[in-house]
Design an enzyme around this catalytic site. Structure first.
Site, PDB file in Angstrom:
ATOM      1  N   LYS A 165      23.753  32.682  38.857  1.00 41.62           N
ATOM      2  CA  LYS A 165      23.335  33.820  39.691  1.00 41.62           C
ATOM      3  C   LYS A 165      23.926  35.140  38.951  1.00 41.62           C
ATOM      4  O   LYS A 165      25.224  35.241  39.409  1.00 41.62           O
ATOM      5  CB  LYS A 165      23.779  33.584  41.081  1.00 41.62           C
ATOM      6  CG  LYS A 165      22.931  34.343  42.049  1.00 41.62           C
ATOM      7  CD  LYS A 165      23.680  35.862  42.326  1.00 41.62           C
ATOM      8  CE  LYS A 165      23.116  36.628  43.241  1.00 41.62           C
ATOM      9  NZ  LYS A 165      23.500  37.937  43.268  1.00 41.62           N
TER      10      LYS A 165
ATOM     11  N   CYS B  81      38.329  44.775  36.341  1.00 41.58           N
ATOM     12  CA  CYS B  81      39.179  44.221  37.352  1.00 41.58           C
ATOM     13  C   CYS B  81      40.775  44.170  36.711  1.00 41.58           C
ATOM     14  O   CYS B  81      41.667  44.203  37.523  1.00 41.58           O
ATOM     15  CB  CYS B  81      39.003  42.557  37.603  1.00 41.58           C
ATOM     16  SG  CYS B  81      38.979  41.455  36.331  1.00 41.58           S
TER      17      CYS B  81
ATOM     18  N   GLU C 147      41.139  48.496  45.197  1.00 43.81           N
ATOM     19  CA  GLU C 147      40.642  48.654  44.030  1.00 43.81           C
ATOM     20  C   GLU C 147      39.349  49.411  43.920  1.00 43.81           C
ATOM     21  O   GLU C 147      38.495  49.200  44.611  1.00 43.81           O
ATOM     22  CB  GLU C 147      40.092  46.958  43.630  1.00 43.81           C
ATOM     23  CG  GLU C 147      39.454  46.683  42.149  1.00 43.81           C
ATOM     24  CD  GLU C 147      39.085  45.652  41.948  1.00 43.81           C
ATOM     25  OE1 GLU C 147      39.440  45.029  40.796  1.00 43.81           O
ATOM     26  OE2 GLU C 147      38.468  44.727  42.852  1.00 43.81           O
TER      27      GLU C 147
ATOM     28  N   GLY D 184      34.290  38.346  41.058  1.00 46.62           N
ATOM     29  CA  GLY D 184      34.027  39.335  41.825  1.00 46.62           C
ATOM     30  C   GLY D 184      34.942  39.912  42.696  1.00 46.62           C
ATOM     31  O   GLY D 184      36.123  39.772  42.377  1.00 46.62           O
ATOM     32  N   SER D 185      34.708  40.490  43.687  1.00 49.31           N
ATOM     33  CA  SER D 185      35.670  41.153  44.595  1.00 49.31           C
ATOM     34  C   SER D 185      36.354  39.936  45.464  1.00 49.31           C
ATOM     35  O   SER D 185      35.796  38.832  45.838  1.00 49.31           O
ATOM     36  CB  SER D 185      35.118  42.139  45.753  1.00 49.31           C
ATOM     37  OG  SER D 185      34.365  41.158  46.502  1.00 49.31           O
ATOM     38  N   THR D 186      37.537  40.477  45.994  1.00 46.57           N
ATOM     39  CA  THR D 186      38.422  39.416  46.744  1.00 46.57           C
ATOM     40  C   THR D 186      37.732  38.980  47.777  1.00 46.57           C
ATOM     41  O   THR D 186      37.670  37.772  48.551  1.00 46.57           O
ATOM     42  CB  THR D 186      39.874  39.993  47.083  1.00 46.57           C
ATOM     43  OG1 THR D 186      40.169  39.985  45.689  1.00 46.57           O
ATOM     44  CG2 THR D 186      40.582  39.093  48.055  1.00 46.57           C
TER      45      THR D 186
ATOM     46  N   GLY E  90      35.245  36.436  47.149  1.00 46.96           N
ATOM     47  CA  GLY E  90      35.593  35.439  46.913  1.00 46.96           C
ATOM     48  C   GLY E  90      36.231  34.485  48.368  1.00 46.96           C
ATOM     49  O   GLY E  90      36.072  33.153  48.153  1.00 46.96           O
TER      50      GLY E  90
ATOM     51  N   GLU F 140      37.936  34.372  40.062  1.00 46.21           N
ATOM     52  CA  GLU F 140      38.359  35.336  39.375  1.00 46.21           C
ATOM     53  C   GLU F 140      38.113  36.779  40.045  1.00 46.21           C
ATOM     54  O   GLU F 140      36.930  37.197  39.965  1.00 46.21           O
ATOM     55  CB  GLU F 140      37.946  35.275  37.767  1.00 46.21           C
ATOM     56  CG  GLU F 140      38.885  36.425  37.000  1.00 46.21           C
ATOM     57  CD  GLU F 140      38.653  37.846  37.099  1.00 46.21           C
ATOM     58  OE1 GLU F 140      39.367  38.556  37.582  1.00 46.21           O
ATOM     59  OE2 GLU F 140      37.543  38.250  36.489  1.00 46.21           O
TER      60      GLU F 140
END
Length: 497
Positions: free
Chosen positions: A191, A302, A401, A244-246, A249, A267
């Site tokens: 995806k 990142c 970030e 991607g973003s925390t 996640g 990650e």
């Protein structure tokens, strides 16, 4: 190899026939709903394609296709040498398609064409070559049991694997997951981010051409809250691996808990500390490399070393070097091979990034240079390289970030304060220390809580080393042989003698 001109790339972009569809069971597929969404280039706001707006029904179809392919063994039962041959052919097809893939990547997410060619496509091909070469050299084990038993420890493919990847390095982040997953015999559903779907589609087409069987490499396009959630909640997906973003996640962790406890690899974000000490003799070199690393890929990384921690005695010199380097990163036409900084991925992200300029000022930081949108007449999404000074580590520009071309400079009195500041972050992805003292390098590297530490360099890279972080920067590792472990189950088989 002939260096192509700006005119060449513009002509190629104008004549390119972009294929926008999902791939399920080896077939080009539109969304069952018939809905699409627009792929818009951040270079100039031009419409590139209408991409299928898939949803849970399409995810169900992709999972069924992947499960059938896995269970009948068309890929999972192939001997390692056979899978190796296909992956090596896949890598060669990527190299042969380098111009097409690079152009698609640049049009879709705005990075300079020179980087797409020399870095992204090259690294993607090398990734498939690496795992192709590695897969027939992965051995199982015989456990050292007593003489009355024979115990084997074998690696078996996980099964149906979903990979959900971001828009900053669309091809490369996909390949870091797809390549080891395929190497170990899994069936994959990719995806891509909705901002950058086009190279994922083309990669799947090349995989089919290379000999990856139908149903083994599927692509579902669409929005994260729809397709991403459907993958995360699906009861017949054995593992989901996300970059991607925390925050997203964490959603996938929740989805796994609420569904079938599928294996999760993450990650995630970073706010990487980059420490320049006065014990490093060439302060100017350290500052130049730091700026180049922070502004590479428009800061959309990142691992971006956006927290620049410097000892008080060298602070002023570092700031002056950063200002000089910023002049070489004026955003330009991404299709010009001479451009160093391209466009941010889209208008919405651009506004978010620019919002940190106001945040920095409100919290008491100084905007030394940059902080503005530029090239507005193009219709694209461009932001100047930006330096924040007099930053304290509790400010949002030091903790959050940004994912844009912005550096926050934090002054410290000594090494101990530098370590304290470096570790005062929810993230722990990458970091760096600049020193000529070997003892200091070893001690500080061991004290920094991060998955990667660079000493007297930044963003050194090779497929043989693991990539991932501590704390809220994720779970597990991409790259290297260690990544293979994510895509297998370990089985212990006891035989009574």
């Amino acid at each position: 190899m002939t260096q192509q001109t700006t005119a060449h790339w513009h002509a190629a972009a104008k004549s390119m026939k972009i294929r926008a569809h999902g791939i399920i069971g080896g077939k080009s597929t539109q969304a069952q709903s018939g809905k699409t969404f627009a792929s818009v280039s951040p270079i100039d706001g031009a419409h590139l394609a209408e991409v299928p707006l898939m949803d849970s029904a399409d995810v169900d179809m992709a999972v069924a296709s992947a499960r059938t392919a896995f269970e009948d063994g068309r890929w999972s039962h192939q001997p390692p040498a056979a899978r190796k041959a296909v992956l090596m052919r896949f890598a060669e097809l990527i190299r042969e398609s380098r111009d097409e893939l690079a152009l698609l990547e640049t049009l879709d997410m705005g990075k300079p064409i020179a980087d797409s060619l020399s870095i992204d496509v090259r690294a993607v091909a090398n990734c498939y070559s690496y795992y192709g070469e590695a897969l027939d050299k992965v051995y199982d084990e015989v456990a050292p049991t007593g003489k009355d038993f024979f115990a084997m420890v074998t690696k078996e493919p996980l099964g149906v694997v979903a990979a959900v990847v971001p828009w900053n390095f669309p091809m490369l982040m996909a390949s870091w997951k797809v390549a080891p997953a395929l190497a170990m015999g899994n069936s994959v559903i990719l995806k891509p981010a909705e901002q950058s779907s086009l190279t994922a589609i083309r990669l799947a087409e090349l995989a089919l051409e290379a000999g990856v069987p139908e149903g083994v490499f599927n692509v579902v396009t669409g929005l994260g809250p729809d397709v991403g959630r459907a993958l995360g909640m699906h009861m017949d997906i054995d593992g989901l691996f996300f970059t991607g973003s925390t925050q997203v996640g964490k959603y996938f962790m929740e989805y796994a808990a609420k569904s079938n406890l599928k294996k999760i690899g993450l990650e995630l974000g970073g706010k990487s500390p980059n420490i320049i000490l006065s014990s490093y003799r060439d302060t100017a070199h350290a500052a130049r490399v730091s700026a180049n690393s922070a502004w590479f890929n428009q800061g959309e990384m990142c691992t971006c070393p956006s927290r620049l921690i410097v000892e008080d005695s060298i602070h002023d010199e570092v700031i002056e070097v950063l200002k000089d380097v910023a002049k070489t990163y004026a955003p330009g036409d991404p299709l010009d091979p001479a451009t160093s900084m391209g466009a941010l991925v889209d208008a919405r992200h651009t506004q978010r990034v620019l919002g940190f300029v106001d945040i920095a000022r409100e919290e008491g930081a100084d905007v030394v240079i940059g902080g503005r949108k530029t090239r507005e007449k193009t219709g694209g999404s461009y932001v100047e390289p930006t330096i924040f000074d007099n930053v304290t580590n509790d400010m949002r520009v030091a903790q959050e970030e940004i994912f844009g071309p912005m550096i926050s400079v934090i002054s410290v009195k000594d090494q101990d304060e530098a370590i304290k500041v470096a570790n005062d972050s929810p993230y722990g992805l990458a970091s760096a220390v600049w020193t000529d003292d070997l003892s200091t390098a070893h001690k500080m590297s061991s004290k920094i809580r991060a998955g990667m530490v660079y000493v007297n360099c930044y963003d050194a890279d090779d497929m043989t080393t693991p990539f991932g972080g501590y704390k809220q920067s994720g779970i597990g590792r991409d790259k290297s042989l260690h990544a293979l472990d994510k895509y297998v189950e370990l089985k212990a088989t006891w035989i009574k003698l």
